[in-house]
Motif scaffolding. Structure first.
Motif, short mmCIF file in Angstrom:
data_model
loop_
_atom_site.label_atom_id
_atom_site.label_comp_id
_atom_site.label_asym_id
_atom_site.label_seq_id
_atom_site.Cartn_x
_atom_site.Cartn_y
_atom_site.Cartn_z
N GLU A 169 77.05 2.45 -2.09
CA GLU A 169 77.66 1.74 -3.21
C GLU A 169 78.14 0.36 -2.79
OE1 GLU A 169 80.27 3.78 -5.96
OE2 GLU A 169 79.44 5.71 -5.34
N TRP A 170 78.51 0.19 -1.52
CA TRP A 170 78.93 -1.14 -1.09
C TRP A 170 77.76 -2.10 -0.91
CZ3 TRP A 170 76.73 -1.85 3.66
CH2 TRP A 170 76.56 -0.75 4.51
N GLN A 171 76.55 -1.60 -1.09
CA GLN A 171 75.35 -2.46 -1.11
C GLN A 171 74.94 -2.80 -2.53
OE1 GLN A 171 73.04 0.31 1.74
NE2 GLN A 171 71.97 -1.65 1.91
N GLN A 172 75.73 -2.47 -3.50
CA GLN A 172 75.33 -2.60 -4.91
C GLN A 172 76.14 -3.66 -5.65
OE1 GLN A 172 75.31 1.32 -6.77
NE2 GLN A 172 74.67 2.29 -4.86
N ALA A 173 76.49 -4.74 -4.97
CA ALA A 173 77.29 -5.79 -5.60
C ALA A 173 76.43 -6.68 -6.50
CB ALA A 173 77.96 -6.64 -4.53
N LEU A 174 77.10 -7.37 -7.40
CA LEU A 174 76.51 -8.46 -8.20
C LEU A 174 75.40 -7.99 -9.13
CD1 LEU A 174 76.39 -11.19 -5.39
CD2 LEU A 174 78.19 -10.80 -7.07
N VAL A 175 75.53 -6.77 -9.64
CA VAL A 175 74.54 -6.26 -10.60
C VAL A 175 74.67 -6.98 -11.94
CG1 VAL A 175 73.85 -4.22 -11.92
CG2 VAL A 175 74.38 -4.01 -9.48
N GLU A 325 85.87 -0.40 3.50
CA GLU A 325 85.74 0.35 4.75
C GLU A 325 84.28 0.51 5.15
OE1 GLU A 325 88.01 3.87 3.92
OE2 GLU A 325 89.91 2.92 4.50
N GLY A 326 83.39 0.70 4.16
CA GLY A 326 81.97 0.79 4.47
C GLY A 326 81.42 -0.52 5.00
N LEU A 327 81.78 -1.62 4.36
CA LEU A 327 81.34 -2.94 4.80
C LEU A 327 81.92 -3.31 6.15
CD1 LEU A 327 81.66 -4.69 1.34
CD2 LEU A 327 79.55 -4.68 2.71
N ALA A 328 83.23 -3.04 6.33
CA ALA A 328 83.88 -3.38 7.60
C ALA A 328 83.26 -2.61 8.75
CB ALA A 328 85.38 -3.09 7.50
N ALA A 329 82.92 -1.35 8.52
CA ALA A 329 82.28 -0.55 9.57
C ALA A 329 80.89 -1.10 9.90
CB ALA A 329 82.18 0.91 9.13
N HIS A 330 80.14 -1.47 8.86
CA HIS A 330 78.79 -1.99 9.07
C HIS A 330 78.81 -3.30 9.83
CE1 HIS A 330 74.54 -2.78 8.26
NE2 HIS A 330 74.90 -4.01 7.94
N TYR A 331 79.78 -4.18 9.50
CA TYR A 331 79.83 -5.50 10.12
C TYR A 331 80.79 -5.59 11.31
CZ TYR A 331 76.93 -7.25 6.36
OH TYR A 331 75.87 -7.48 5.51
N GLY A 332 81.34 -4.45 11.72
CA GLY A 332 82.16 -4.43 12.92
C GLY A 332 83.46 -5.20 12.80
N ILE A 333 84.10 -5.15 11.63
CA ILE A 333 85.38 -5.82 11.43
C ILE A 333 86.50 -4.82 11.68
CG2 ILE A 333 86.85 -7.03 9.77
CD1 ILE A 333 84.28 -8.00 8.42
N PRO A 334 87.32 -5.02 12.69
CA PRO A 334 88.33 -4.02 13.05
C PRO A 334 89.53 -4.06 12.10
CG PRO A 334 88.56 -5.94 14.46
CD PRO A 334 87.34 -6.19 13.60
N LEU A 335 90.22 -2.93 12.04
CA LEU A 335 91.49 -2.86 11.32
C LEU A 335 92.58 -3.12 12.35
CD1 LEU A 335 93.02 -2.12 8.68
CD2 LEU A 335 93.15 0.22 9.56
N LEU A 336 93.28 -4.25 12.21
CA LEU A 336 94.31 -4.62 13.17
C LEU A 336 95.57 -3.78 12.98
CD1 LEU A 336 93.84 -8.51 13.10
CD2 LEU A 336 92.76 -6.81 14.59
N ALA A 337 96.40 -3.78 14.00
CA ALA A 337 97.57 -2.89 14.00
C ALA A 337 98.52 -3.16 12.85
CB ALA A 337 98.30 -3.03 15.34
N ASP A 338 98.61 -4.42 12.41
CA ASP A 338 99.56 -4.74 11.34
C ASP A 338 98.87 -4.86 9.98
OD1 ASP A 338 98.13 -7.06 11.85
OD2 ASP A 338 99.89 -8.39 11.82
N GLU A 339 97.68 -4.30 9.84
CA GLU A 339 96.94 -4.37 8.58
C GLU A 339 96.86 -2.99 7.92
OE1 GLU A 339 93.79 -8.03 9.25
OE2 GLU A 339 93.10 -5.98 9.56
N LYS A 340 96.82 -3.03 6.60
CA LYS A 340 96.58 -1.82 5.81
C LYS A 340 95.49 -2.12 4.78
CE LYS A 340 100.93 0.76 6.12
NZ LYS A 340 101.54 -0.02 7.22
N ASN A 341 94.54 -1.19 4.66
CA ASN A 341 93.48 -1.36 3.67
C ASN A 341 93.92 -0.94 2.27
OD1 ASN A 341 91.75 -2.25 5.64
ND2 ASN A 341 90.80 -0.25 5.99
N THR A 342 95.02 -0.22 2.18
CA THR A 342 95.49 0.33 0.91
C THR A 342 96.66 -0.49 0.36
OG1 THR A 342 97.04 1.78 2.06
CG2 THR A 342 94.83 2.64 1.64
#
Length: 482
Positions: A169-175, A325-342
């Motif tokens: 679904e994270w590959q389905q942008a801009l439809v 989270e799907g995009l970040a995993a694919h592109y190797g973007i880390p979640l830093l210690a002081d960051e929250k995705n939610t």
């Protein structure tokens, strides 16, 4: 998209202090009842009110290139601006194709690069050691996570009939390039059009046009089309108000999303400044659970509906987080210690209580209604920074002067104001000598209660504040018996 709100801008920098600057205000010889002020005095007041460095940072982030430069951008050209070359390097055409296999044909890589090229701050340089390539990549991926929610296909990978390629679904942008259910020629989203208010005076709706959602961020409503048009066309709001379809059918379909990404909205920071950490959350924000991470970008976009504990399991924020989270995993973007995705742990910005906050900056000008005892009639002859949308922005050059000159004279009982390069020399009455050693009255001088002045062979005493009122006409002056 943007909605007018009455709230402040939270930043960690100190709030600009109230300014009561000296101004030379004189009666206007060309306009009875009006006043003239040196332009330099007005500019000095503006500079004092916007002395906090964040004003310069905000304005710099919103600078644009000429459309002639943008229209010449093509993939791989040596003449492309540096920020476009960086975008090509960290997000080449192959990555664009990977994420847009379901996209509408109006979204192209060329148009993406031109949208980037319009804004030098997007994928721009940093002089303080920050990793510009990493920030650029994270900015693009953040935008795609939101694109997947706003304009995506939302088709499960397992649904092979509708998703034969098995795309995530994270590959389905801009439809979608236009809001579902709307097409050119329809006149929807005209709420507020034609009303006698400042928004319609500044951004008047065009007859027969609809301002429904268009583009990657679904730009909506006439005041957003007008403001975006000003940014794209050197201050000309009429271009997109008269032809809003350009936001769907040109590189503006992606530029509108980058403009949104770069623009701070009271009391929210811009998404860029959350990602590159130019923004420092205030204590008020930290207490509300608002800090760094993708979750704060959700709060910026749609916090009132998607953030807070009551929305923890709601479909929209759950989708956005899943896409990120799907995009970040694919592109190797880390979640830093002081960051929250939610953002379920965050107070929505619209519910954030800013009363008494000492770390609030504002970015719109409105008339200053306060009383100033040492100025004509007690009027301020200033505008002040406010936390709600007005016709005048602190980030737009010349808007403060427009606020001062337009605001005065447009309200019943308020004097007209004219700015001049230089004041004429003050006038006195040299043919009449002072009486009893009392100085001659001067039209440009400010007098307060108890002050005396000689005029036409008599002495007068001010009963209250006055400037420019001839003593013989009474009013604030009383004749002193000799």
């Amino acid at each position: 998209m943007f909605k007018p709100t009455r709230c402040g801008w939270l930043v960690a920098a100190a709030c600009a202090l109230p300014v009561h600057a000296a101004m030379n205000i004189q009666p206007d010889p060309q306009n009875p009842g009006g006043y003239v002020i040196p332009q330099a005095d007005v500019q000095a007041v503006e500079q004092q009110k916007t002395a906090n460095p964040m004003y310069g940072i905000w304005a710099k982030a919103l600078e644009t290139r000429a459309n002639a430069v943008v229209d010449a951008i093509e993939p791989g050209l040596a003449s492309n601006p540096d920020n476009v070359k960086r975008a090509e390097r960290v997000f080449p055409a192959s990555e664009w194709e990977f994420l847009t296999q379901m996209a509408a044909p109006e979204y192209t890589y060329v148009r993406f690069l031109r949208a980037v090229g319009k804004f030098p701050a997007f994928c721009g340089d940093y002089s303080d050691g920050r990793n510009a390539d990493a920030i650029c990549k994270k900015s693009i991926v953040t935008m795609f996570a939101h694109f997947a929610q706003e304009t995506g296909g939302h088709i499960a990978k397992e649904n092979v009939s509708d998703n034969p390629l098995g795309l995530e679904e994270w590959q389905q942008a801009l439809v979608h390039v236009r809001e579902m259910g709307w097409s050119e020629g329809q006149t929807g989203y005209t709420t507020g059009c034609g009303q006698n208010d400042w928004q319609n005076k500044k951004w008047p709706c065009a007859s027969g046009q609809g301002y429904f959602g268009r583009g990657a961020k679904q730009l909506s409503y006439h005041f957003n089309y007008g403001a975006f048009s000003e940014a794209m066309y050197d201050g000309d709001a009429s271009v997109l108000l008269n032809n809003p379809g350009l936001v769907a059918d040109s590189w503006l379909n992606l530029a509108s999303a980058i403009w949104f990404f770069l623009t701070p909205q009271a009391p929210k920071p811009s998404m860029l400044h959350v990602i590159d950490r130019t923004w420092k959350p205030s204590q008020r924000e930290l207490d509300a659970g608002i800090g760094y991470g993708f979750g704060t970008t959700i709060n910026i976009i749609n916090g009132g509906i998607e953030c807070g504990a009551q929305n923890k399991d709601k479909g929209q924020p759950v989708n956005r987080i899943r896409y990120w989270e799907g995009l970040a995993a694919h592109y190797g973007i880390p979640l830093l210690a002081d960051e929250k995705n939610t953002c379920w742990q965050q107070t929505p910005y619209g519910s954030l209580n800013l009363n008494g906050a000492s770390d609030v900056l504002y970015t719109n000008w409105d008339g200053n209604w306060k009383y100033y005892a040492d100025r004509p009639g007690g009027y301020s002859f200033e505008c002040e920074l406010v936390g709600y949308q007005t016709a005048y922005s602190a980030l737009v050059k010349g808007d403060y002067e427009k606020c001062v000159t337009n605001f005065y004279g447009s309200h019943a009982g308020w004097p007209k104001v004219r700015l001049v390069d230089k004041l004429d020399p003050p006038t006195t009455e040299p043919s009449q000598p002072p009486v009893g050693g009392v100085p001659l009255w001067e039209a440009s001088k400010v007098y307060v209660g108890g002050d005396k002045a000689s005029y036409q062979g008599a002495v007068y005493q001010a009963k209250w504040w006055t400037q420019g009122d001839e003593p013989t006409k009474g009013g604030p002056w009383a004749l002193v018996p000799q």
